[in-house]
Scaffold this motif. Structure first.
Motif, PDB file in Angstrom:
ATOM      1  N   LEU A  19       0.919  -1.183  -0.098  1.00  0.00           N
ATOM      2  CA  LEU A  19       0.063  -0.074   0.011  1.00  0.00           C
ATOM      3  C   LEU A  19       1.049   1.238  -0.029  1.00  0.00           C
ATOM      4  O   LEU A  19       0.478   2.138  -0.817  1.00  0.00           O
ATOM      5  N   LEU A  20       1.769   1.476   0.967  1.00  0.00           N
ATOM      6  CA  LEU A  20       2.566   2.758   1.143  1.00  0.00           C
ATOM      7  C   LEU A  20       3.934   2.873   0.186  1.00  0.00           C
ATOM      8  O   LEU A  20       4.352   3.781  -0.101  1.00  0.00           O
ATOM      9  N   SER A  21       4.321   1.645  -0.526  1.00  0.00           N
ATOM     10  CA  SER A  21       5.273   1.754  -1.164  1.00  0.00           C
ATOM     11  C   SER A  21       4.808   1.990  -2.949  1.00  0.00           C
ATOM     12  O   SER A  21       5.564   2.569  -3.604  1.00  0.00           O
ATOM     13  N   TYR A  22       3.602   1.935  -3.211  1.00  0.00           N
ATOM     14  CA  TYR A  22       3.261   1.838  -4.624  1.00  0.00           C
ATOM     15  C   TYR A  22       2.036   2.657  -4.704  1.00  0.00           C
ATOM     16  O   TYR A  22       1.476   2.816  -5.768  1.00  0.00           O
ATOM     17  N   LEU A  23       1.296   3.151  -3.664  1.00  0.00           N
ATOM     18  CA  LEU A  23      -0.068   4.051  -3.990  1.00  0.00           C
ATOM     19  C   LEU A  23       0.192   5.383  -3.594  1.00  0.00           C
ATOM     20  O   LEU A  23       0.678   5.711  -2.320  1.00  0.00           O
ATOM     21  N   PRO A  24       0.255   6.432  -4.396  1.00  0.00           N
ATOM     22  CA  PRO A  24       0.590   7.806  -4.157  1.00  0.00           C
ATOM     23  C   PRO A  24      -0.648   8.443  -3.449  1.00  0.00           C
ATOM     24  O   PRO A  24      -1.889   8.733  -3.987  1.00  0.00           O
ATOM     25  N   PHE A  25      -0.284   8.372  -2.053  1.00  0.00           N
ATOM     26  CA  PHE A  25      -1.357   8.988  -1.117  1.00  0.00           C
ATOM     27  C   PHE A  25      -2.086  10.515  -1.438  1.00  0.00           C
ATOM     28  O   PHE A  25      -3.224  10.740  -1.618  1.00  0.00           O
ATOM     29  N   ALA A  26      -1.215  11.414  -1.977  1.00  0.00           N
ATOM     30  CA  ALA A  26      -1.488  12.718  -2.081  1.00  0.00           C
ATOM     31  C   ALA A  26      -2.519  12.728  -3.312  1.00  0.00           C
ATOM     32  O   ALA A  26      -3.473  13.199  -3.405  1.00  0.00           O
ATOM     33  N   ARG A  27      -2.411  11.869  -4.349  1.00  0.00           N
ATOM     34  CA  ARG A  27      -2.946  11.661  -5.472  1.00  0.00           C
ATOM     35  C   ARG A  27      -4.239  11.009  -5.140  1.00  0.00           C
ATOM     36  O   ARG A  27      -5.454  11.639  -5.592  1.00  0.00           O
ATOM     37  N   MET A  28      -4.301  10.108  -4.496  1.00  0.00           N
ATOM     38  CA  MET A  28      -5.400   9.282  -4.146  1.00  0.00           C
ATOM     39  C   MET A  28      -6.577  10.267  -3.311  1.00  0.00           C
ATOM     40  O   MET A  28      -7.622  10.110  -3.416  1.00  0.00           O
ATOM     41  N   ARG A  29      -6.056  11.147  -2.565  1.00  0.00           N
ATOM     42  CA  ARG A  29      -6.893  11.869  -1.969  1.00  0.00           C
ATOM     43  C   ARG A  29      -7.431  13.108  -2.435  1.00  0.00           C
ATOM     44  O   ARG A  29      -8.454  13.874  -2.292  1.00  0.00           O
ATOM     45  N   GLY A  30      -6.797  13.411  -3.703  1.00  0.00           N
ATOM     46  CA  GLY A  30      -7.225  14.498  -4.335  1.00  0.00           C
ATOM     47  C   GLY A  30      -7.823  14.164  -5.602  1.00  0.00           C
ATOM     48  O   GLY A  30      -8.207  15.248  -6.479  1.00  0.00           O
ATOM     49  N   SER A  31      -8.133  12.845  -5.941  1.00  0.00           N
ATOM     50  CA  SER A  31      -8.897  12.386  -7.187  1.00  0.00           C
ATOM     51  C   SER A  31      -9.838  11.176  -6.713  1.00  0.00           C
ATOM     52  O   SER A  31      -9.272  10.442  -5.938  1.00  0.00           O
ATOM     53  N   ALA A  32     -10.877  11.006  -7.183  1.00  0.00           N
ATOM     54  CA  ALA A  32     -11.917  10.072  -7.254  1.00  0.00           C
ATOM     55  C   ALA A  32     -11.665   8.826  -8.127  1.00  0.00           C
ATOM     56  O   ALA A  32     -12.660   8.209  -8.575  1.00  0.00           O
ATOM     57  N   HIS A  33     -10.764   9.075  -9.080  1.00  0.00           N
ATOM     58  CA  HIS A  33     -10.453   8.088  -9.853  1.00  0.00           C
ATOM     59  C   HIS A  33     -10.463   6.763  -9.496  1.00  0.00           C
ATOM     60  O   HIS A  33      -9.691   6.522  -8.347  1.00  0.00           O
ATOM     61  N   PRO A  34     -11.073   5.619  -9.887  1.00  0.00           N
ATOM     62  CA  PRO A  34     -10.996   4.290  -9.313  1.00  0.00           C
ATOM     63  C   PRO A  34      -9.775   3.626  -9.275  1.00  0.00           C
ATOM     64  O   PRO A  34      -9.594   2.495  -8.403  1.00  0.00           O
ATOM     65  N   ALA A  35      -8.749   4.091 -10.096  1.00  0.00           N
ATOM     66  CA  ALA A  35      -7.390   3.576  -9.968  1.00  0.00           C
ATOM     67  C   ALA A  35      -6.782   3.631  -8.623  1.00  0.00           C
ATOM     68  O   ALA A  35      -5.770   2.827  -8.439  1.00  0.00           O
TER      69      ALA A  35
END
Length: 405
Positions: A200-216
């Motif tokens: 989770l923490l090595s490959y998911l960009p958290f900043a992008r995740m929290r700023g976008s509702a994209h399903p990816a």
């Protein structure tokens, strides 16, 4: 060994492994503060909390053969503070004393209700159907889906409510997931359970995740989800993922496919969980939903390269470089610069590859033993993913808690 191949392994591949290890370590270190920010955003001003009405939360617990954990789970829920709650347990065809334990607690606390399971409809996974039915019985605005082996701290629900209510960069979230502190006993648990945080923490960009509702960017932990009735209905309920075994990924994705943000945070101060108690359970647990995660034709090869290249390859290049060095010394020849650089770069790559697991061991209270044996964990994890992929190609499905669904 062919000269050019030897040079490539010793002089080039160590830099590849270092780059891959640095990518994972850099992402992990940058993500960790964001992952652990739940505490800073969860607690409101004391006067605000005291003056506000207590949030009303329905705690929904699917349970199948959970006699060893359901009582502790329920008792921990009932000790929650500053919330108006109901706790509903659905006994999903248990063959042990799960139902009896819940019934005994319900007799002395009216906040607890027990629902009996029904025959699993065609096309449904057992847990998803249980959660779907639980939500239909919920009477409160907020919903907390909780696995039966999770134990909450008294402040957990009120903190989750505050964290859920906090706005992110992209607006309000529709679904919040928290990762409980993962308790581990056997060596297999210490090696493999922390891999969920590592990936989770090595490959998911958290900043992008929290700023976008994209399903990816969908991610979460199926052990604990917090949402509202309105958001849950807008996402299509668990009916949207009825056949899935991987609600940790699929439920957040359903919310995001309907335009809502989701978030996941460290929940180790709120909850604890021991998922498995033996090596066999760990392997079976990872196999059961691996195809919906990494073990598929789209992700398996890329993640094998990312994980193997960062965490296994530098050990191989280091061994080959040392072997080459020994051969040169035995022949009375000077050690070449490329061999020396290969040894140095491989060693640095190994050190960098340990950064995520050692950091997690300290900050997330994970096993030091598991962190030290991280390369073995990576190799074991990848072998399980390929095993799961082979099972999928052969049409084999792993039985979990006595059934395939």
């Amino acid at each position: 060994m062919i000269a050019w191949l030897s040079w490539f392994i010793i002089a080039v591949l160590p830099f590849v492994s270092l780059a891959l290890a640095a990518l994972a370590a850099g992402m992990f270190v940058s993500n960790l503060p964001l992952f652990m920010d739940g505490e800073s955003a969860s607690r409101c001003d004391a006067s605000e909390s005291n003056n506000a009405d207590s949030p009303r939360v329905s705690v929904l617990i699917p349970a199948r053969n959970e006699e060893s954990s359901i009582a502790a789970c329920l008792e921990s829920v009932l000790q929650s503070v500053q919330v108006d709650l109901e706790a509903i347990v659905l006994d999903d065809g248990s063959t042990d004393q799960t139902s009896a334990f819940v019934h005994e607690i319900a007799q002395r606390d009216s906040r607890v209700r027990l629902i009996e399971g029904i025959e699993l409809p065609e096309g449904w996974n057992g847990k998803q159907h249980a959660c779907y039915r639980l939500a239909k019985h919920a009477q409160h605005e907020h919903l907390l889906f909780l696995d039966a082996d999770v134990r909450l701290n008294p402040i957990a629900i009120i903190d989750l409510w505050h964290r859920f209510s906090a706005e992110q960069d992209g607006g309000k979230i529709g679904l919040l997931s928290a990762f409980p502190r993962q308790e581990t006993g056997t060596l297999a648990e210490k090696l493999l359970i922390p891999m969920m945080h590592f990936i989770l923490l090595s490959y998911l960009p958290f900043a992008r995740m929290r700023g976008s509702a994209h399903p990816a960017y969908a991610s979460g932990c199926g052990q604990l989800f917090f949402t509202t009735q309105a958001s849950y209905q807008a996402a299509g309920t668990h009916a949207a993922i009825r056949s899935s075994r991987h609600d940790g990924l699929k439920l957040p994705k359903a919310f995001r496919e309907n335009g809502m943000l989701t978030d996941c945070v460290d929940g180790s101060r709120w909850a604890a969980c021991r998922m498995y108690t033996s090596a066999g359970e760990v392997v079976q647990g990872l196999l059961k939903n691996a195809h919906e995660g990494i073990a598929n034709s789209r992700l398996l090869v890329p993640f094998t390269i990312l994980l193997g290249g960062a965490n296994l390859l530098p050990w191989i290049t280091l061994a080959i470089a040392f072997s080459k060095r020994s051969s040169l010394i035995a022949e009375g020849l000077p050690v070449s610069t490329s061999v020396a650089i290969g040894i140095l770069t491989s060693s640095i790559a190994i050190l960098v590859s340990y950064v995520p697991r050692l950091t997690a061991a300290i900050r997330l209270r994970q096993s030091i033993t598991g962190a030290v044996l991280h390369p073995i964990a990576i190799l074991s994890f990848l072998l399980i993913q390929w095993w799961a992929f082979a099972n999928h190609l052969r049409g084999r499905q792993v039985t979990w808690r006595g059934r395939l669904g």
